[in-house]
Design a protein around this motif. Sequence first.
Motif, PDB file in Angstrom:
ATOM      1  N   UNK A 126       0.819  -1.212   0.000  1.00 52.12           N
ATOM      2  CA  UNK A 126       0.000   0.000   0.000  1.00 52.12           C
ATOM      3  C   UNK A 126       0.856   1.267   0.000  1.00 52.12           C
ATOM      4  N   UNK A 127       0.373   2.275  -0.725  1.00 49.09           N
ATOM      5  CA  UNK A 127       0.890   3.633  -0.646  1.00 49.09           C
ATOM      6  C   UNK A 127      -0.259   4.516  -0.178  1.00 49.09           C
ATOM      7  N   UNK A 128      -0.010   5.385   0.810  1.00 48.75           N
ATOM      8  CA  UNK A 128      -1.096   6.133   1.443  1.00 48.75           C
ATOM      9  C   UNK A 128      -0.809   7.630   1.444  1.00 48.75           C
ATOM     10  N   UNK A 129      -1.883   8.413   1.365  1.00 45.39           N
ATOM     11  CA  UNK A 129      -1.762   9.868   1.383  1.00 45.39           C
ATOM     12  C   UNK A 129      -3.018  10.471   1.996  1.00 45.39           C
ATOM     13  N   UNK A 130      -2.836  11.457   2.869  1.00 44.02           N
ATOM     14  CA  UNK A 130      -3.942  12.222   3.449  1.00 44.02           C
ATOM     15  C   UNK A 130      -4.386  13.241   2.403  1.00 44.02           C
ATOM     16  N   UNK A 131      -5.621  13.113   1.909  1.00 47.13           N
ATOM     17  CA  UNK A 131      -6.086  13.927   0.785  1.00 47.13           C
ATOM     18  C   UNK A 131      -6.602  15.294   1.236  1.00 47.13           C
ATOM     19  N   UNK A 132      -7.704  15.332   2.020  1.00 50.25           N
ATOM     20  CA  UNK A 132      -8.257  16.615   2.431  1.00 50.25           C
ATOM     21  C   UNK A 132      -9.233  16.418   3.577  1.00 50.25           C
ATOM     22  N   UNK A 133      -9.867  17.513   4.007  1.00 45.96           N
ATOM     23  CA  UNK A 133     -10.852  17.443   5.090  1.00 45.96           C
ATOM     24  C   UNK A 133     -11.824  18.607   4.981  1.00 45.96           C
ATOM     25  N   UNK A 134     -12.947  18.473   5.690  1.00 46.80           N
ATOM     26  CA  UNK A 134     -13.853  19.588   5.901  1.00 46.80           C
ATOM     27  C   UNK A 134     -14.501  19.408   7.261  1.00 46.80           C
ATOM     28  N   UNK A 135     -14.991  20.489   7.819  1.00 46.89           N
ATOM     29  CA  UNK A 135     -15.678  20.469   9.109  1.00 46.89           C
ATOM     30  C   UNK A 135     -17.124  20.897   8.900  1.00 46.89           C
ATOM     31  N   UNK A 136     -18.043  20.168   9.521  1.00 46.13           N
ATOM     32  CA  UNK A 136     -19.465  20.499   9.428  1.00 46.13           C
ATOM     33  C   UNK A 136     -20.128  20.259  10.772  1.00 46.13           C
ATOM     34  N   UNK A 137     -21.228  20.949  11.004  1.00 48.53           N
ATOM     35  CA  UNK A 137     -22.030  20.710  12.197  1.00 48.53           C
ATOM     36  C   UNK A 137     -22.978  19.537  11.945  1.00 48.53           C
ATOM     37  N   UNK A 138     -23.050  18.600  12.863  1.00 50.12           N
ATOM     38  CA  UNK A 138     -23.960  17.465  12.749  1.00 50.12           C
ATOM     39  C   UNK A 138     -24.793  17.342  14.018  1.00 50.12           C
ATOM     40  N   UNK A 139     -26.001  16.813  13.862  1.00 43.26           N
ATOM     41  CA  UNK A 139     -26.830  16.546  15.036  1.00 43.26           C
ATOM     42  C   UNK A 139     -26.211  15.469  15.909  1.00 43.26           C
ATOM     43  N   UNK A 140     -25.415  14.618  15.295  1.00 41.23           N
ATOM     44  CA  UNK A 140     -24.809  13.496  16.006  1.00 41.23           C
ATOM     45  C   UNK A 140     -23.776  13.949  17.027  1.00 41.23           C
ATOM     46  N   UNK A 141     -22.896  14.916  16.634  1.00 38.53           N
ATOM     47  CA  UNK A 141     -21.782  15.248  17.521  1.00 38.53           C
ATOM     48  C   UNK A 141     -21.371  16.708  17.463  1.00 38.53           C
ATOM     49  N   UNK A 142     -22.201  17.595  16.891  1.00 34.54           N
ATOM     50  CA  UNK A 142     -21.780  18.983  16.781  1.00 34.54           C
ATOM     51  C   UNK A 142     -20.685  19.121  15.735  1.00 34.54           C
ATOM     52  N   UNK A 143     -19.600  19.862  16.023  1.00 34.55           N
ATOM     53  CA  UNK A 143     -18.526  20.021  15.040  1.00 34.55           C
ATOM     54  C   UNK A 143     -17.890  18.668  14.717  1.00 34.55           C
ATOM     55  N   UNK A 144     -17.893  18.315  13.443  1.00 36.57           N
ATOM     56  CA  UNK A 144     -17.484  16.979  13.014  1.00 36.57           C
ATOM     57  C   UNK A 144     -16.537  17.107  11.829  1.00 36.57           C
ATOM     58  N   UNK A 145     -15.446  16.356  11.879  1.00 34.07           N
ATOM     59  CA  UNK A 145     -14.435  16.387  10.836  1.00 34.07           C
ATOM     60  C   UNK A 145     -14.663  15.244   9.852  1.00 34.07           C
ATOM     61  N   UNK A 146     -14.823  15.604   8.582  1.00 34.52           N
ATOM     62  CA  UNK A 146     -14.893  14.622   7.497  1.00 34.52           C
ATOM     63  C   UNK A 146     -13.534  14.648   6.798  1.00 34.52           C
ATOM     64  N   UNK A 147     -12.803  13.564   6.954  1.00 33.05           N
ATOM     65  CA  UNK A 147     -11.408  13.513   6.521  1.00 33.05           C
ATOM     66  C   UNK A 147     -11.254  12.421   5.465  1.00 33.05           C
ATOM     67  N   UNK A 148     -10.545  12.719   4.370  1.00 34.03           N
ATOM     68  CA  UNK A 148     -10.401  11.750   3.289  1.00 34.03           C
ATOM     69  C   UNK A 148      -8.928  11.393   3.079  1.00 34.03           C
ATOM     70  N   UNK A 149      -8.708  10.108   2.790  1.00 37.81           N
ATOM     71  CA  UNK A 149      -7.362   9.633   2.528  1.00 37.81           C
ATOM     72  C   UNK A 149      -7.360   8.621   1.403  1.00 37.81           C
ATOM     73  N   UNK A 150      -6.241   8.551   0.685  1.00 37.49           N
ATOM     74  CA  UNK A 150      -6.124   7.692  -0.486  1.00 37.49           C
ATOM     75  C   UNK A 150      -5.135   6.561  -0.235  1.00 37.49           C
ATOM     76  N   UNK A 151      -5.489   5.375  -0.738  1.00 34.18           N
ATOM     77  CA  UNK A 151      -4.608   4.213  -0.675  1.00 34.18           C
ATOM     78  C   UNK A 151      -4.519   3.582  -2.057  1.00 34.18           C
ATOM     79  N   UNK A 152      -3.292   3.312  -2.495  1.00 33.95           N
ATOM     80  CA  UNK A 152      -3.054   2.590  -3.739  1.00 33.95           C
ATOM     81  C   UNK A 152      -2.557   1.193  -3.404  1.00 33.95           C
TER      82      UNK A 152
END
Length: 405
Positions: A126-152
């Motif tokens: 595997x080769x791995x890389x942290x791609x990007x992120x965004x933060x959004x408010x959710x009913x589940x947990x308030x401020x929540x980080x959506x983080x994306x990463x790539x694996x080859x």
Amino acid sequence: MSTSSNKSTENTTAEDTVELDLSDVIPRVGQPVGGGQLWDPCSTSDIRRWVMAMDYPNPIHWDEEFARASRYGGIVAPQSIAIALDYGHGAAPACVGRIPGSHLIFGGEEWWFYGTPVRPGDKLLQERRFHDYKVAQTNFAGPTLFQRGDTTHRNQHGALVARERSTSIRYLAEEANKRGMYENQLGEKKQWTEAELDEVGRLRTEWLMSNRLGVSPHYDEVKVGDTLPRRVIGPHSIASFTTEYRAFLFNIWGTFEWVTPQGVDDPWVYQDPGWTEGFGFDEEGAKIDPRLRDGLYVGPSRGHIDQDKAGKVGMARAYGYGATMGGWCTDYVAYWAGNDGLVRHIKSDYRLPSFEGDVTYFDAEVIDKQDQSEWGVPLVQIKLQLTNQDGGVLVKSIAEVELPL
């Protein structure tokens, strides 16, 4: 990336002052990352264990006599095996940076497959890389980080097998526990009658027999509006969740080493993402007692089989794995496509966990045909949805499938 400050300050009310500390996340965007690498090549037992855990009884993946009579000449792994031969359910590059008091669940996966089958004796790298992120408010947990990463994923010969983009959902466990969204929404665990279980069993068998021989539909035969046979998995239980967890090979004692990409000063290897208290590993102690990093006894996965621990991270009761749902989706479409078909691309968004006691239903239809595609072959596009017995939507997927002409 959706924020330029070191902390999330997107609060919806004056009373909501909870913040995510992203000071260790932001500098790592776009960077290659390290992680675990399995020591051993894939075996026939690994393949059989995986399809058993996925409740995927396609005989080409477990029945030696059947597989030898196929065009493969022996057992071959399902396309979904790539996730089982990776470290951390594929989420390692989507869980980069320390966020104190945090927990993680899966938000979705996107896969591209290149037609290189995995056979016994192959080893995926595997080769791995942290791609990007965004933060959004959710009913589940308030401020929540959506983080994306790539694996080859490549095999031992350097052949490209698959690429994955994983989305993690990282949040403050204390905040999710305080809000109790799932606890408020979930009723009592479903108690299935004998007649209901008989119907679940009937549907399961009907789907199993729908393409047990692996016959692929031809591209010209498939029409927009065609529906795929309905599939069912469940009822989910502590036993089924445990079986799934143990099929991810990195969870077996001593199966992996830590690897580091060259030329990266701080490649995020062997580091603590900030798990909430009681959910971390003891990496040093595990060198003597490997159970100290066994996720079913300690660590962030223990809530999947322990109702008390599930409640501490806002999940109400024992629940399934996001990476498992991704495997289900790929397997389901591949079963319909048959032994001469290939899932080229599938994107799945996760909406709801599979909770203990639930049953998961699969329903799909052909929504488009592409005579010319970026892959250079005609593709059939399929829309797939997974729901529970109450109609709650677990997963929405779109897949592109190559079929013989």
